[in-house]
Design an enzyme around this catalytic site. Structure first.
Site, PDB file in Angstrom:
ATOM      1  N   MET A   1       0.182  -1.649  -0.098  1.00 54.02           N
ATOM      2  CA  MET A   1      -0.222   0.399   0.159  1.00 54.02           C
ATOM      3  C   MET A   1       0.727   1.370   0.124  1.00 54.02           C
ATOM      4  SD  MET A   1      -3.560  -0.729   2.113  1.00 54.02           S
ATOM      5  CE  MET A   1      -2.378  -0.954   3.764  1.00 54.02           C
ATOM      6  N   LEU A  23       6.307   2.428   1.377  1.00 51.66           N
ATOM      7  CA  LEU A  23       7.659   1.731   1.472  1.00 51.66           C
ATOM      8  C   LEU A  23       8.556   1.647   2.767  1.00 51.66           C
ATOM      9  CD1 LEU A  23       7.391   0.643  -1.866  1.00 51.66           C
ATOM     10  CD2 LEU A  23       6.114   0.074  -0.334  1.00 51.66           C
ATOM     11  N   HIS A  24       8.763   0.794   3.621  1.00 50.40           N
ATOM     12  CA  HIS A  24       9.991   0.943   4.443  1.00 50.40           C
ATOM     13  C   HIS A  24      11.154  -0.060   4.489  1.00 50.40           C
ATOM     14  CE1 HIS A  24       7.182  -1.978   6.602  1.00 50.40           C
ATOM     15  NE2 HIS A  24       6.840  -0.963   6.466  1.00 50.40           N
ATOM     16  N   GLY A  39      10.784  -3.093   5.477  1.00 51.51           N
ATOM     17  CA  GLY A  39      10.734  -4.097   5.604  1.00 51.51           C
ATOM     18  C   GLY A  39       9.819  -4.636   4.187  1.00 51.51           C
ATOM     19  N   HIS A  40       8.882  -3.655   3.703  1.00 48.47           N
ATOM     20  CA  HIS A  40       8.448  -2.830   2.460  1.00 48.47           C
ATOM     21  C   HIS A  40       9.951  -4.298   1.194  1.00 48.47           C
ATOM     22  CE1 HIS A  40       5.401  -1.124   3.598  1.00 48.47           C
ATOM     23  NE2 HIS A  40       4.839  -1.787   2.895  1.00 48.47           N
ATOM     24  N   GLY A  49       4.820 -10.066   4.024  1.00 55.29           N
ATOM     25  CA  GLY A  49       5.627 -10.265   5.010  1.00 55.29           C
ATOM     26  C   GLY A  49       4.688 -11.615   6.068  1.00 55.29           C
ATOM     27  N   LYS A  71       5.069 -10.283   9.117  1.00 54.83           N
ATOM     28  CA  LYS A  71       3.786  -8.781  10.328  1.00 54.83           C
ATOM     29  C   LYS A  71       3.117  -9.209  10.227  1.00 54.83           C
ATOM     30  CE  LYS A  71       3.601  -5.083  12.060  1.00 54.83           C
ATOM     31  NZ  LYS A  71       2.577  -4.619  11.313  1.00 54.83           N
ATOM     32  N   ASP A  72       2.136  -9.673   9.427  1.00 49.24           N
ATOM     33  CA  ASP A  72       0.886  -9.660   8.712  1.00 49.24           C
ATOM     34  C   ASP A  72       0.779 -10.986   8.501  1.00 49.24           C
ATOM     35  OD1 ASP A  72       0.123  -6.811   8.568  1.00 49.24           O
ATOM     36  OD2 ASP A  72       1.403  -6.708   7.390  1.00 49.24           O
ATOM     37  N   SER A 122       3.905   0.787   8.854  1.00 55.24           N
ATOM     38  CA  SER A 122       3.959   2.085   7.318  1.00 55.24           C
ATOM     39  C   SER A 122       2.931   3.303   8.683  1.00 55.24           C
ATOM     40  CB  SER A 122       3.008   2.297   6.284  1.00 55.24           C
ATOM     41  OG  SER A 122       3.330   1.156   5.047  1.00 55.24           O
TER      42      SER A 122
HETATM   43  P1  AMP Z   1       1.499  -2.979   3.497  1.00 51.49           P
HETATM   44  O1  AMP Z   1       2.016  -2.150   2.493  1.00 51.49           O
HETATM   45  O2  AMP Z   1       1.519  -2.727   4.530  1.00 51.49           O
HETATM   46  O3  AMP Z   1      -0.069  -3.491   2.794  1.00 51.49           O
HETATM   47  O4  AMP Z   1       2.615  -4.201   3.315  1.00 51.49           O
HETATM   48  C1  AMP Z   1       2.878  -4.759   2.015  1.00 51.49           C
HETATM   49  C2  AMP Z   1       4.003  -6.301   2.455  1.00 51.49           C
HETATM   50  O5  AMP Z   1       4.687  -6.105   3.048  1.00 51.49           O
HETATM   51  C3  AMP Z   1       2.884  -7.068   2.913  1.00 51.49           C
HETATM   52  O6  AMP Z   1       3.312  -8.265   2.209  1.00 51.49           O
HETATM   53  C4  AMP Z   1       3.085  -6.857   4.981  1.00 51.49           C
HETATM   54  O7  AMP Z   1       3.783  -7.977   5.392  1.00 51.49           O
HETATM   55  C5  AMP Z   1       4.339  -6.858   4.126  1.00 51.49           C
HETATM   56  N1  AMP Z   1       5.525  -6.041   5.359  1.00 51.49           N
HETATM   57  C6  AMP Z   1       5.048  -4.747   5.831  1.00 51.49           C
HETATM   58  N2  AMP Z   1       5.336  -4.138   6.896  1.00 51.49           N
HETATM   59  C7  AMP Z   1       6.770  -5.361   7.061  1.00 51.49           C
HETATM   60  C8  AMP Z   1       7.636  -5.988   8.188  1.00 51.49           C
HETATM   61  N3  AMP Z   1       7.963  -4.708   9.180  1.00 51.49           N
HETATM   62  N4  AMP Z   1       8.370  -6.672   7.778  1.00 51.49           N
HETATM   63  C9  AMP Z   1       7.926  -7.769   6.565  1.00 51.49           C
HETATM   64  N5  AMP Z   1       7.084  -7.274   5.958  1.00 51.49           N
HETATM   65  C10 AMP Z   1       6.292  -6.517   5.815  1.00 51.49           C
END
Ligand code: AMP
Length: 298
Positions: free
Chosen positions: A33, A36-37, A39-40, A151, A153-154, A190
């Site tokens: 979404m 990006l950090h 983790g992404h 990730g 994380k989720d 995020s």
């Molecule tokens: P989001 O942008 O939050 O929807 O996350 C996109 C993808 O990045 C999802 O598969 C999340 O699980 C993964 N993600 C988010 N934060 C982390 C993190 N700290 N470590 C690993 N993967 C992550």
């Protein structure tokens, strides 16, 4: 900071179709979404290592936000996101608007996440995982990857995506990447951008509680929960929603005599921000109620 080759950025279905057709396989997708950090970045890097071409999607999916949630104020940082994609070597970035993803408005037919979608995060966020799985299904159809990276994380999301892929015969391999953390333990998210300095400090109780729980694994399931609960309760800035020890695939509470792998998962509100985190825990069985006591255990 080294800049990689700029990825191709596409915004429409037609542009995506043409650019996707030109990618050599195997193709990996990383769905995000934005905002990006690291983790992404770890997901993109893993995809980069294991596939020939990498597609990143950046889409804040309205369907997975509840009416009282943070859709409007969710951070949007496209220029910085594209720099991360370039640095990590993504080939193609798909940045659609809601009108591109949902040309007929909110879809009438959606993917139902079932029982697994109604527990934990799903209990707090009704309909959330139906919205997640619906957009994941659509983005899988649109990007046609061989592998899709998510990730840990989720964790519940990853479990549900795996189930959808199995239950509905999607021809894609799901890869789950470990959680990336700040040096002090806070899981990257995020939504951490919403935290003030005091809240940021309070938020550390989540990862601290998970580590305390994990360290109690050799003393059994009850000890894991007790250790984690104690740490979380000591932080007044954290309002816990749930703290559970569940089967990694079933997401159901493990029995008191559970032994083996489990997932310790937590959700808490810190100020106005809802945070989640989890850690895998290896639980040893405890023979009886007094087994912690060497006198009694003899
Ligand atoms: P989001 O942008 O939050 O929807 O996350 C996109 C993808 O990045 C999802 O598969 C999340 O699980 C993964 N993600 C988010 N934060 C982390 C993190 N700290 N470590 C690993 N993967 C992550």
């Amino acid at each position: 900071m080294t800049e990689g080759i700029r990825p191709v950025v596409v915004r429409t279905r037609e542009e995506l179709r043409a650019a996707r057709a030109a990618l050599p396989g195997p193709v990996a997708v990383v769905m995000t979404m934005g905002a990006l950090h690291a983790g992404h970045a770890a997901l993109i890097r893993a995809a980069r290592h294991e596939a020939r071409s990498v597609v990143v999607t950046v889409f804040v999916n309205p369907l997975q936000f509840g009416p009282a949630e943070d859709l409007a104020r969710y951070p949007r940082t496209l220029d910085a996101d594209l720099a991360v994609c370039a640095r990590e070597g993504a080939d193609l970035v798909f940045v659609p608007t809601p009108e591109v993803v949902y040309p007929g408005g909110d879809p009438e037919v959606r993917v139902g996440a079932g029982r697994l979608g109604g527990v934990l995060e799903g209990a707090a966020r009704p309909g959330h995982f139906d919205g997640v799985l619906t957009v994941v299904a659509k983005l899988l159809h649109l990007t046609r990857p061989d592998r899709a990276y998510f990730g840990r994380k989720d964790a519940q999301q990853a479990v549900l995506v795996r189930r959808m892929v199995t239950d509905l015969d999607f021809d894609v391999e799901v890869v789950v990447v470990p959680t990336v953390r700040e040096p002090d333990g806070l899981a990257m998210s995020s939504r951490n951008a919403y935290l003030g300095a005091d809240e940021r400090r309070a938020a550390l109780a989540l990862s601290r509680a998970l580590r305390a729980g994990r360290d109690a694994g050799p003393r059994g399931a009850a000890a894991v929960l007790a250790a984690a609960t104690e740490v979380l309760a000591a932080e007044p800035g954290c309002q816990p929603d749930y703290l559970v020890l569940v089967g990694p695939d079933t997401l159901a509470d493990v029995p008191p005599d559970h032994r083996g792998e489990a997932l310790l998962a937590v959700a808490a509100r810190v100020g106005a921000t809802r945070l989640i985190d989890n850690l895998p825990v290896t639980v040893r069985a405890v023979a009886g109620p007094a087994a912690d006591d060497p006198q009694e255990a003899r």
